[in-house]
Scaffold this active site. Sequence first.
Site, PDB file in Angstrom:
ATOM      1  N   HIS A  75      52.537  41.143  40.209  1.00  0.00           N
ATOM      2  CA  HIS A  75      52.635  40.686  41.599  1.00  0.00           C
ATOM      3  C   HIS A  75      54.033  40.114  41.805  1.00  0.00           C
ATOM      4  CE1 HIS A  75      47.984  40.139  42.069  1.00  0.00           C
ATOM      5  NE2 HIS A  75      48.335  41.367  41.814  1.00  0.00           N
ATOM      6  N   GLU A  77      55.111  37.315  42.647  1.00  0.00           N
ATOM      7  CA  GLU A  77      55.362  35.990  42.058  1.00  0.00           C
ATOM      8  C   GLU A  77      55.682  36.096  40.572  1.00  0.00           C
ATOM      9  OE1 GLU A  77      52.837  37.000  43.880  1.00  0.00           O
ATOM     10  OE2 GLU A  77      51.949  35.422  45.117  1.00  0.00           O
ATOM     11  N   CYS A 111      47.540  34.971  44.761  1.00  0.00           N
ATOM     12  CA  CYS A 111      46.193  35.258  44.270  1.00  0.00           C
ATOM     13  C   CYS A 111      45.826  34.230  43.190  1.00  0.00           C
ATOM     14  CB  CYS A 111      46.113  36.680  43.714  1.00  0.00           C
ATOM     15  SG  CYS A 111      46.746  36.827  42.031  1.00  0.00           S
ATOM     16  N   CYS A 114      48.176  34.349  40.121  1.00  0.00           N
ATOM     17  CA  CYS A 114      49.508  33.793  40.382  1.00  0.00           C
ATOM     18  C   CYS A 114      49.441  32.281  40.603  1.00  0.00           C
ATOM     19  CB  CYS A 114      50.149  34.487  41.575  1.00  0.00           C
ATOM     20  SG  CYS A 114      50.534  36.221  41.208  1.00  0.00           S
TER      21      CYS A 114
END
Lengths: 218, 353
Positions: A75, A77, A111, A114
């Site tokens: 992701h 992040e 999410c 993360c």
Amino acid sequence: MRTDHTDHTEIHVINGIFHQPSDSEVQRWMSSAFNMAIDALENGEVPVGCLLVYNDIVLGKGRNEVNETKNATRHAEMVALDQVLEWCSHRDLDPKEVCKHTVLYVTVEPCITCAAALRLLNVPLVVYGCKNERFGGCGSVLDISSGDLPHTGTSFKCIPGHRAEEAVDMLKTFYKQENPNVANPKVRKECMSPAGGTITTHTEAAPHEDDVKMAVSD
Amino acid sequence: MFKMEPETKKRKGMEYDPDSWHVLPVLSDEMSDDVKLLDAYAAPITDKRQTSRLVKDLSVVHPLADLHHIKRVRACKDKSSPHPLEVIVCLVSDVSVPTTFVTQPQRPASLTDLLSSKDFNFEGLGEPFPVRIPARAPLTRPQFEQASRHWPTSFHEDKRVTLGLKGQLFTSRQKAKIQEYMTTAVEAARSGREEGMDAVGAVIVDPKSGQIIAVGHDLTQDHPLHHAVMVCIDLVAWAQGGGVYTYEKHPACRYTASDPQLYAGHSETSGSEENVQPYICTGYELYVTREPCVMCAMALVHSRISSVFYGTASPDGALGTKYKIHCQKELNHHFDVYKGVMRQACEELTPLK
């Protein structure tokens, strides 16, 4: 009341409490995060983009790279956090000490994965665009950001809602296309539980809803 | 007992007594919680011939909405009772209790208190008495047995859950396989510990072929987010032509591309499924020495893992201890979780810093 001191740490941290970024800072960094999200969209990835900013320096810039890497945890992040770690390692700095003074600007609520990663690295503040109703770890599905997890780093604060509609529109644009990177839906359906929760970014039934649901996580 | 002997693969898992550990499913809260009860009134059916009429009339006046699992009539528990059947009249919450009932709680509620509708035909119905009935359908056999002590309910048994709770889900051959994979995870944890990492190891297996796809251990000294599970997920990506990080310095972290035969469409069961390339961890199993944290547990959801087996619980664990992310309703993928695999060997690894 910010001045242009070089010792930014003193300005950002007052009595150990992280100083909230000004509106103009939020606008500037979020605009850059949105550009990252557009880049993701253009590369067939879920359009999420982010920046990690430490004392006015951008240490990390990320967008989703799940399909490229075949790693569902890539992701935005995580990509940006890796750049922070790299930056720290070149300077022989403790990543957690640096992260303690770093703000994440991201187009979509982080999410659960993360959010836990941000905790593990002691990031104190997250500014985000729209909510992530399916996977959100800052309250939407679980509240990992402020959860009681003494062995999982430190909790963090969130400032939600910046350009939320735009962030949602980008996700909608993505989900309307078929994701060519997902496997045969027949196989997946067996492994999937009955329809997951709805997502605000998904107000209309897309033609390939199953593919969409697959792709969101990634 | 657990020396690193990679070449003695055949003996792997044999040194440890497979009867010394028990694998238990980590079920959702609603499957593992005690049965919740609701206060209700029941009454004996004094004239058996009125039963069907009474049930019909009662369900009009007090339909017991959302309690479809409740059997409205039960056989009287007390065999010596003159009335063999009892029926639920209503929930306590269905009726407004008359003031006399509140001021004189010792006075039992009467049928007229409970059935205020004027044209209700009381014929065949005895004096009501309080009961407690299960608030929702039992999901497991222990819940069903608990519920049945109060009032009969319907029960759609999941045989796998029943066997799992009895520790009988896996045959001794399957258990030996589980032990073999967990032994590999324990060995990986030890290799990691020798490198100064936290002693946590993980293995990802394709159960269709029995093949180990990835072996990883904690690498948090190199990267604070490289928990054993995160390492394994990336190694699976490598096995599929992707991947992010390099693990050359860590020989115990390794991957094998999944058996191409299995996905070439030549297998005996060449259904359409077999023709599909592996997609992240779809259909795979994870064996990990300790319960994954929130980050790792959710990474397994994103990666579509099919089952997780772990040895021992973690204080902030997200597959049973702090959360049950594998059965979190809002998420779009769920998986089975089993704990207790080689618990002692896993507990003996150095505790997390």
